[in-house]
Design an enzyme around this catalytic site. Structure first.
Site, PDB file in Angstrom:
ATOM      1  N   ASN A   1      -1.140  22.251 -19.762  1.00 10.55           N
ATOM      2  CA  ASN A   1      -1.349  21.747 -18.240  1.00 10.55           C
ATOM      3  C   ASN A   1      -1.022  22.465 -17.219  1.00 10.55           C
ATOM      4  O   ASN A   1      -1.382  21.661 -15.980  1.00 10.55           O
ATOM      5  CB  ASN A   1      -2.176  19.796 -18.817  1.00 10.55           C
ATOM      6  CG  ASN A   1      -0.859  19.513 -18.519  1.00 10.55           C
ATOM      7  OD1 ASN A   1       0.286  20.181 -18.553  1.00 10.55           O
ATOM      8  ND2 ASN A   1      -0.688  17.669 -18.264  1.00 10.55           N
TER       9      ASN A   1
ATOM     10  N   PHE B   1       1.094  20.862 -16.148  1.00 11.39           N
ATOM     11  CA  PHE B   1       2.484  20.066 -15.366  1.00 11.39           C
ATOM     12  C   PHE B   1       3.951  20.230 -15.285  1.00 11.39           C
ATOM     13  O   PHE B   1       3.978  20.273 -13.855  1.00 11.39           O
ATOM     14  CB  PHE B   1       2.734  18.405 -16.005  1.00 11.39           C
ATOM     15  CG  PHE B   1       2.891  17.849 -15.213  1.00 11.39           C
ATOM     16  CD1 PHE B   1       3.327  17.141 -14.062  1.00 11.39           C
ATOM     17  CD2 PHE B   1       4.480  16.769 -16.214  1.00 11.39           C
ATOM     18  CE1 PHE B   1       3.992  17.023 -13.315  1.00 11.39           C
ATOM     19  CE2 PHE B   1       4.967  16.012 -15.683  1.00 11.39           C
ATOM     20  CZ  PHE B   1       4.858  15.724 -14.000  1.00 11.39           C
TER      21      PHE B   1
ATOM     22  N   ILE C   1      -9.156  18.078 -28.775  1.00  6.97           N
ATOM     23  CA  ILE C   1      -9.551  19.757 -28.289  1.00  6.97           C
ATOM     24  C   ILE C   1      -9.914  19.807 -30.057  1.00  6.97           C
ATOM     25  O   ILE C   1      -8.916  19.240 -30.923  1.00  6.97           O
ATOM     26  CB  ILE C   1      -8.457  19.973 -27.863  1.00  6.97           C
ATOM     27  CG1 ILE C   1      -8.731  21.718 -27.918  1.00  6.97           C
ATOM     28  CG2 ILE C   1      -7.151  19.940 -28.583  1.00  6.97           C
ATOM     29  CD1 ILE C   1      -8.046  22.731 -27.052  1.00  6.97           C
TER      30      ILE C   1
ATOM     31  N   TYR D   1      10.179   8.635 -21.959  1.00  9.39           N
ATOM     32  CA  TYR D   1      10.442   9.405 -22.783  1.00  9.39           C
ATOM     33  C   TYR D   1      11.383   9.378 -24.010  1.00  9.39           C
ATOM     34  O   TYR D   1      10.066   9.106 -25.182  1.00  9.39           O
ATOM     35  CB  TYR D   1      11.235  10.034 -22.004  1.00  9.39           C
ATOM     36  CG  TYR D   1      11.915  11.390 -22.779  1.00  9.39           C
ATOM     37  CD1 TYR D   1      10.559  12.713 -22.648  1.00  9.39           C
ATOM     38  CD2 TYR D   1      13.240  11.901 -22.850  1.00  9.39           C
ATOM     39  CE1 TYR D   1      10.976  13.756 -22.577  1.00  9.39           C
ATOM     40  CE2 TYR D   1      13.643  12.967 -23.446  1.00  9.39           C
ATOM     41  CZ  TYR D   1      12.253  14.273 -23.745  1.00  9.39           C
ATOM     42  OH  TYR D   1      12.692  15.248 -24.040  1.00  9.39           O
TER      43      TYR D   1
HETATM   44  P1  NAD Z   1       9.083  21.695 -19.908  1.00 11.62           P
HETATM   45  O1  NAD Z   1       8.598  21.075 -19.247  1.00 11.62           O
HETATM   46  O2  NAD Z   1       9.839  23.303 -19.181  1.00 11.62           O
HETATM   47  O3  NAD Z   1       7.874  21.987 -21.002  1.00 11.62           O
HETATM   48  C1  NAD Z   1       7.202  21.514 -21.603  1.00 11.62           C
HETATM   49  C2  NAD Z   1       6.104  22.068 -21.266  1.00 11.62           C
HETATM   50  O4  NAD Z   1       4.432  20.668 -21.993  1.00 11.62           O
HETATM   51  C3  NAD Z   1       5.488  21.638 -20.264  1.00 11.62           C
HETATM   52  O5  NAD Z   1       4.817  23.519 -19.800  1.00 11.62           O
HETATM   53  C4  NAD Z   1       4.212  21.207 -19.482  1.00 11.62           C
HETATM   54  O6  NAD Z   1       3.623  21.567 -18.711  1.00 11.62           O
HETATM   55  C5  NAD Z   1       3.427  20.939 -20.579  1.00 11.62           C
HETATM   56  N1  NAD Z   1       3.422  19.335 -20.970  1.00 11.62           N
HETATM   57  C6  NAD Z   1       2.930  18.362 -20.646  1.00 11.62           C
HETATM   58  N2  NAD Z   1       2.015  17.498 -20.435  1.00 11.62           N
HETATM   59  C7  NAD Z   1       1.584  17.871 -20.715  1.00 11.62           C
HETATM   60  C8  NAD Z   1       0.236  17.573 -21.299  1.00 11.62           C
HETATM   61  N3  NAD Z   1      -0.043  16.342 -21.590  1.00 11.62           N
HETATM   62  N4  NAD Z   1      -1.152  18.181 -22.122  1.00 11.62           N
HETATM   63  C9  NAD Z   1      -0.851  20.148 -21.892  1.00 11.62           C
HETATM   64  N5  NAD Z   1       0.555  20.343 -21.908  1.00 11.62           N
HETATM   65  C10 NAD Z   1       1.470  19.748 -20.700  1.00 11.62           C
HETATM   66  O7  NAD Z   1      10.202  21.540 -21.015  1.00 11.62           O
HETATM   67  P2  NAD Z   1      11.045  22.108 -22.194  1.00 11.62           P
HETATM   68  O8  NAD Z   1      12.436  21.834 -22.149  1.00 11.62           O
HETATM   69  O9  NAD Z   1      10.239  23.528 -22.318  1.00 11.62           O
HETATM   70  O10 NAD Z   1      10.825  21.114 -22.968  1.00 11.62           O
HETATM   71  C11 NAD Z   1       9.654  21.606 -24.228  1.00 11.62           C
HETATM   72  C12 NAD Z   1       9.658  20.415 -25.293  1.00 11.62           C
HETATM   73  O11 NAD Z   1      11.608  20.379 -26.340  1.00 11.62           O
HETATM   74  C13 NAD Z   1       9.464  18.802 -25.227  1.00 11.62           C
HETATM   75  O12 NAD Z   1       8.293  18.179 -25.596  1.00 11.62           O
HETATM   76  C14 NAD Z   1      10.634  18.089 -24.691  1.00 11.62           C
HETATM   77  O13 NAD Z   1      10.459  17.288 -25.347  1.00 11.62           O
HETATM   78  C15 NAD Z   1      11.757  18.841 -26.040  1.00 11.62           C
HETATM   79  N6  NAD Z   1      13.112  18.774 -25.229  1.00 11.62           N
HETATM   80  C16 NAD Z   1      13.910  19.713 -25.360  1.00 11.62           C
HETATM   81  C17 NAD Z   1      14.398  19.883 -24.462  1.00 11.62           C
HETATM   82  C18 NAD Z   1      15.956  20.917 -23.716  1.00 11.62           C
HETATM   83  O14 NAD Z   1      16.923  20.483 -23.251  1.00 11.62           O
HETATM   84  N7  NAD Z   1      14.860  21.954 -22.753  1.00 11.62           N
HETATM   85  C19 NAD Z   1      15.787  18.345 -25.019  1.00 11.62           C
HETATM   86  C20 NAD Z   1      15.176  17.634 -26.140  1.00 11.62           C
HETATM   87  C21 NAD Z   1      13.873  18.101 -26.057  1.00 11.62           C
END
Ligand code: NAD
Ligand code: UDP
Length: 316
Positions: free
Chosen positions: A33, A35, A62, A144
């Site tokens: 989406n 965000f 979806i 979260y």
């Molecule tokens: P990010 O915020 O860059 O990526 C998350 C993506 O999800 C974004 O592109 C956002 O637009 C999309 N999104 C959010 N809500 C949405 C919705 N309702 N519908 C559709 N899309 C949606 O963060 P990231 O670091 O790439 O994290 C990716 C995943 O890994 C997440 O689930 C996060 O919880 C998990 N994670 C990441 C880390 C880290 O250190 N980067 C650590 C633990 C867990």
């Protein structure tokens, strides 16, 4: 060649995952989406006939056809997931149900991107998968932390009751190119501040620890987990190289040659004191461990941020 859905595919980790899956010859549908994700992260894939981007919010149902589904959609930075906590919970609960529903209907293998935050402010160190965690259910991080805990519960129940073939990984702090300038997480904050000559904002005394994993290593761990037969996790994926936040600030200043000075800001409520993954399960089951050391990973990340700043990239 398989058809693979990546929810959150325009985000930081998701876009790197799409790159690797495409390079392996798969067809990839990124559902996002936008965000916290951006089209910029997937711009280079625009003309790839095996890639498709769907702007869609996973809290809405979806219909998709796929063989594998990586469910990453969820804001990951405290700044972003606390912006609208109710939405964060909906994304983790309704969004995860919707994605599990796709997997169930199409008999796709399902992968949940969970987090070390399920351990909360851990009382065991380092954290093993068997540890149940120390999470505040009503604190600022709970939308979260608890959201991801429910997402894990849902995933396990869809496996048991719904016969979906599932995988759960618990990701520890990961960094790399394409993190947003205004992401709010520590590595991107420090690099942007150092490159702009602004003060480096260390929260508290900076004695809290984290263990930072480079994104390429993490994505390799994702794919190893997804492809492993008869293995469901949860499994920790991260780099056990633990360090203080103050040491990270010093390292970023040294590597950028910045004149920035360190200032201290209040430590956020419920900020975990220590975090380090125990990755023995990943080593044993997947033969996986990180290969990129902090210096090498930071070098690549700093180079990416330098280039984007030079190109005048807007924060979003
Ligand atoms: P990010 O915020 O860059 O990526 C998350 C993506 O999800 C974004 O592109 C956002 O637009 C999309 N999104 C959010 N809500 C949405 C919705 N309702 N519908 C559709 N899309 C949606 O963060 P990231 O670091 O790439 O994290 C990716 C995943 O890994 C997440 O689930 C996060 O919880 C998990 N994670 C990441 C880390 C880290 O250190 N980067 C650590 C633990 C867990
Ligand atoms: N942090 C910091 N300065 C910043 C951003 C974060 O000192 O500008 C600290 C934060 O308090 C935490 C650690 O760095 O102790 C990691 O924060 P981040 O938001 O990256 O991830 P998380 O707390 O979810 O591990």
């Amino acid at each position: 060649m398989a058809r693979v859905v990546v929810s959150g595919g325009a985000g930081f980790i998701g876009s790197h995952l799409c790159d690797v899956l495409l390079s392996q010859g798969h067809e990839v549908i990124a559902v996002d989406n936008l965000f916290t994700g951006t089209k910029r992260n997937i711009r280079h894939l625009k003309d790839n006939p095996n890639f498709e981007f769907l702007r869609h919010d996973v809290t809405e149902p979806i219909l998709l056809e796929c063989d594998f589904l990586y469910h990453l959609a969820c804001p990951a930075s405290p700044v972003h997931y606390q912006y609208n906590p109710i939405k964060t919970i909906k994304t983790n609960v309704t969004g995860t149900i919707n994605m599990l529903g796709v997997a169930k209907r199409t008999h796709a293998r399902f992968f949940l991107a969970s987090t070390s935050e399920v351990y909360g402010d851990p009382l065991q160190h380092p954290q093993k998968e068997s540890y149940w965690g120390n999470v505040n259910p009503i604190g600022p991080r709970s939308c979260y932390d608890e959201g991801k805990r429910v997402a894990e519960t849902l995933t396990v129940n869809y496996k048991e009751q719904g016969h979906v073939d599932t995988r759960i990984v618990r990701i520890f702090n990961t960094y790399g190119p394409r993190m947003l300038f205004n992401d709010g997480r520590v590595v991107s904050n420090f690099i942007v501040q150092a490159l702009r000559g602004e003060d480096i904002t260390v929260y508290g005394e900076g004695q809290q620890t984290r263990s930072f994993c480079f994104v390429d290593d993490l994505v390799a761990g994702f794919i190893a987990t997804m492809n492993k037969e008869d293995f469901h996790g949860p499994v920790n994926l991260g780099n056990p190289n633990e360090m203080t936040i103050k040491a990270l600030a010093d390292k970023v200043i040294e590597m950028t040659g910045s004149k920035s000075k360190i200032i201290h800001k209040p430590l956020p409520t419920d900020d975990p004191t220590r975090r380090q993954p125990d990755i023995s399960l990943a080593k044993k089951e997947l033969g996986w461990q990180p290969k990129v050391d902090l210096e090498t990973g930071l070098k690549k990340t700093i180079a990416d941020f330098e280039e984007r700043l030079r190109n005048g990239e807007e924060p979003r």
